[in-house]
Design an enzyme around this catalytic site. Structure first.
Site, PDB file in Angstrom:
ATOM      1  N   GLY A   9       0.840  -1.185   0.000  1.00 33.22           N
ATOM      2  CA  GLY A   9       0.000   0.000   0.000  1.00 33.22           C
ATOM      3  C   GLY A   9       0.877   1.237   0.000  1.00 33.22           C
ATOM      4  N   GLY A  10       0.259   2.362  -0.107  1.00 33.44           N
ATOM      5  CA  GLY A  10       0.991   3.619  -0.115  1.00 33.44           C
ATOM      6  C   GLY A  10       1.502   3.987   1.267  1.00 33.44           C
ATOM      7  N   ARG A  12       1.700   5.534   4.736  1.00 39.49           N
ATOM      8  CA  ARG A  12       0.690   5.817   5.782  1.00 39.49           C
ATOM      9  C   ARG A  12      -0.683   5.232   5.433  1.00 39.49           C
ATOM     10  NH1 ARG A  12       5.131   7.547   6.815  1.00 39.49           N
ATOM     11  NH2 ARG A  12       5.696   9.362   8.023  1.00 39.49           N
ATOM     12  N   GLY A  14      -1.760   2.269   6.471  1.00 41.19           N
ATOM     13  CA  GLY A  14      -2.209   1.342   7.515  1.00 41.19           C
ATOM     14  C   GLY A  14      -1.615  -0.049   7.379  1.00 41.19           C
ATOM     15  N   LYS A  15      -0.583  -0.199   6.551  1.00 35.77           N
ATOM     16  CA  LYS A  15       0.030  -1.508   6.301  1.00 35.77           C
ATOM     17  C   LYS A  15       0.581  -2.135   7.572  1.00 35.77           C
ATOM     18  CE  LYS A  15       3.160   0.123   3.594  1.00 35.77           C
ATOM     19  NZ  LYS A  15       2.895   1.559   3.629  1.00 35.77           N
ATOM     20  N   GLY A  41      14.660  -0.723   9.133  1.00 41.38           N
ATOM     21  CA  GLY A  41      14.694   0.736   9.159  1.00 41.38           C
ATOM     22  C   GLY A  41      15.936   1.276   9.838  1.00 41.38           C
ATOM     23  N   HIS A  55       6.706   2.455  15.964  1.00 37.66           N
ATOM     24  CA  HIS A  55       6.554   1.011  15.717  1.00 37.66           C
ATOM     25  C   HIS A  55       6.943   0.192  16.955  1.00 37.66           C
ATOM     26  CE1 HIS A  55       5.369   0.798  11.506  1.00 37.66           C
ATOM     27  NE2 HIS A  55       6.138   1.842  11.290  1.00 37.66           N
ATOM     28  N   LYS A  56       8.009   0.598  17.631  1.00 38.10           N
ATOM     29  CA  LYS A  56       8.419  -0.102  18.856  1.00 38.10           C
ATOM     30  C   LYS A  56       7.342   0.023  19.928  1.00 38.10           C
ATOM     31  CE  LYS A  56      13.434   0.135  18.335  1.00 38.10           C
ATOM     32  NZ  LYS A  56      14.694   0.702  18.857  1.00 38.10           N
TER      33      LYS A  56
END
Length: 186
Positions: A9-10, A12, A14-15, A41, A55-56
């Site tokens: 997906g693009g 942001r 929601g992936k 990352g 993310h963490k």
């Protein structure tokens, strides 16, 4: 158990949240022993630092015991438990790291090293399938953009497009995310 799932997906879209939710579901439904998060990352600027922290925090708040493996481009890590759940977020970042790590090489040698890295990834994914792991691969959809005037961007898009096609051929499920809404493509 033992699924290969592709989520694209693009930016942001929601992936990551969708992938983490699916990983949690597989982990809990199959009583798996280990839940891995492969994170390529690199915190090279403030925005990326904030994304990594977010993310963490999301993983910490999930209530699950994630084993995080931070990599850049080398796949020199082991996932030794069969039937583990593995979330790789994201392939576009990993491929970018591969290109960056090889940019100093002469063109022919560089292309050989890039293909070795991609082949190594493919072998790893097939091995995990044999080990009955559930593998969720997150990637950005950058292929809807116009062709660039920059050769490096076109190389990246070409490599990513071929990698996505191969993964979708191998996978059990493929999702496209848009505005946090998932659409199953396979």
């Amino acid at each position: 158990m033992g699924n290969l799932i592709f989520i694209t997906g693009g930016v942001r879209s929601g992936k990551s949240a969708f992938a983490e939710k699916l990983a949690k579901q597989y982990y809990l439904e199959n009583n798996c022993c280990t839940l891995y998060y492969i994170a390529p990352g690199v915190a090279f600027d403030q925005e990326m630092k904030k994304r990594i922290i977010r993310h963490k925090l999301d993983r910490r708040q999930s209530g699950l015991n994630w084993t995080t493996i931070e990599i850049q481009h080398r796949l020199d890590f082991k996932v030794s438990e069969p039937q583990a759940v593995i979330l790789w977020d994201c392939l576009t970042t990993w491929l970018n790291n591969v290109l960056f790590a090889t940019e100093h090489l002469a063109h022919k040698l560089r292309m050989i090293e890039i293909e070795k890295s991609i082949d190594s990834l493919k072998k790893r994914l097939l091995h995990w399938q044999e080990e009955q792991c559930s593998v969720l691969l997150v990637s950005n959809e950058v292929l809807d953009e116009q062709i660039s005037s920059l050769p490096e961007v076109n190389l990246y898009c070409s490599l990513l497009g071929r990698l996505h096609q191969w993964i979708v051929e191998q996978c059990d499920e493929a999702y496209e995310m848009d505005y946090s809404i998932s659409k199953r493509r396979k």
